[in-house]
Motif scaffolding. Structure first.
Motif: not given
Length: 329
Positions: A238-256
């Motif tokens: 769950a912690d890794v998933g939360s971190r991955l979701r945060q990383a994905h959100a950061s990457i999505a923000d950077a891509i945007q």
């Protein structure tokens, strides 16, 4: 001034007095050995203790040929019960004997002392001694003339025959009681052996059950351990998933953000192209100055000198400002 006597019990009601009188009549109907046979049967059943329970009383009455209703037997047992579910055989037998008057008791004791062996004092008399000393002429009915001496003697002989039959029957009853006691003892022994076997099997089953319980306990501990590990792993995932979701959100923000920058660049590049084209047009519309030809080559300057730098700059500017001839046409 005394109160009135209590009314007699209703006809047919079971009472101790009626039950005892019924039992006494049945026993005395069998002759002098009736009560004595009951006493001997009780002694056999109780194994000499003199204590019998309700079931033993039914057994004794059955061996003595006495048939009574359960309520009548219950009334007798309840009267002689000592409070522990047993009755004293001697007290019950004594209650069944017909009480003698004082004169009768003294006469019986005097006759008994006369007939008893004075040497050994066994507490018993022999029947042949009674018959030998019997004087039929002194029988009250012979004295009154209602019976002859031979009839009185025959009556005594009949009593003796009845007594012998009763003694024989009592011996048979005693043998039957002994056989029944032996059978009961064998049954008790068999039951004890079976009980020991069952207890051994139960102990074996208890041991197996304890072993199974120990294994179940170990398995339960292992299961709890695995559950704890699974819970920790799930928490980690769950912690890794939360971190991955945060990383994905950061990457999505950077891509945007990059897409936004690219969109801005896409708008700026055409404008720059227009500016560049305007500059080219402006440069093309201005005349190009022509320098006079020199009659001699320019002096060579040492590499790195100021003059060489200026010359290189003019050549570079001349090359950059070159416009094809067709643009001037």
């Amino acid at each position: 001034g005394g109160g009135e006597a209590p009314p007699p019990p209703p006809q047919g009601e079971v009472t101790f007095e009626r039950s005892q009188e019924q039992l006494r009549a049945m026993l005395y109907k069998r002759g002098p050995g009736g009560v004595r046979g009951l006493a001997r049967a009780m002694a056999h059943v109780s194994r000499g203790t003199g204590q019998i329970d309700r079931t033993d009383l039914d057994t004794v009455l059955g061996f003595c040929g006495v048939a009574m209703t359960p309520d009548a037997v219950n009334s007798l047992f309840a009267r002689y019960d000592q409070g522990q579910g047993v009755v004293d055989a001697s007290a019950m037998v004594q209650g069944l004997r017909v009480p003698l008057s004082r004169a009768q008791e003294r006469a019986v004791l005097a006759v008994f002392e006369t007939l008893e062996d004075p040497t050994f004092k066994t507490g018993a008399v022999e029947m042949h001694e009674v018959i030998k000393r019997y004087q039929p002429g002194r029988h009250p009915r012979v004295v009154s003339g209602d019976m002859s001496e031979s009839e009185a003697m025959r009556e005594l002989e009949l009593v003796q025959e009845d007594n012998n039959r009763l003694v024989s029957r009592e011996r048979e009853h005693a043998a039957s009681m002994d056989s029944l006691a032996d059978s009961n003892q064998r049954n008790i022994t068999n039951l004890e052996r079976e009980r020991s076997q069952v207890e051994s099997e139960l102990n074996h089953e208890r041991t197996k059950r304890n072993e199974v319980e120990e294994r179940l306990k170990s398995s339960l501990d292992e299961l709890n351990k695995l559950r704890a590990e699974a819970h920790a792993r799930a928490q980690l995932e769950a912690d890794v998933g939360s971190r991955l979701r945060q990383a994905h959100a950061s990457i999505a923000d950077a891509i945007q953000a990059q897409e936004t920058q690219l969109s801005i660049l896409a708008e700026v590049v055409p404008q720059l192209d227009m500016v560049h084209a305007s500059l080219l047009t402006a440069l093309a519309s201005e005349p190009v100055p022509v320098a006079p030809e020199a009659s001699f080559p320019p002096p060579q300057s040492a590499p790195g000198s100021v003059y060489q730098g200026e010359q290189n700059g003019r050549e570079s500017a001349s090359r950059n400002s070159y416009v094809p001839q067709e643009e001037y046409a």
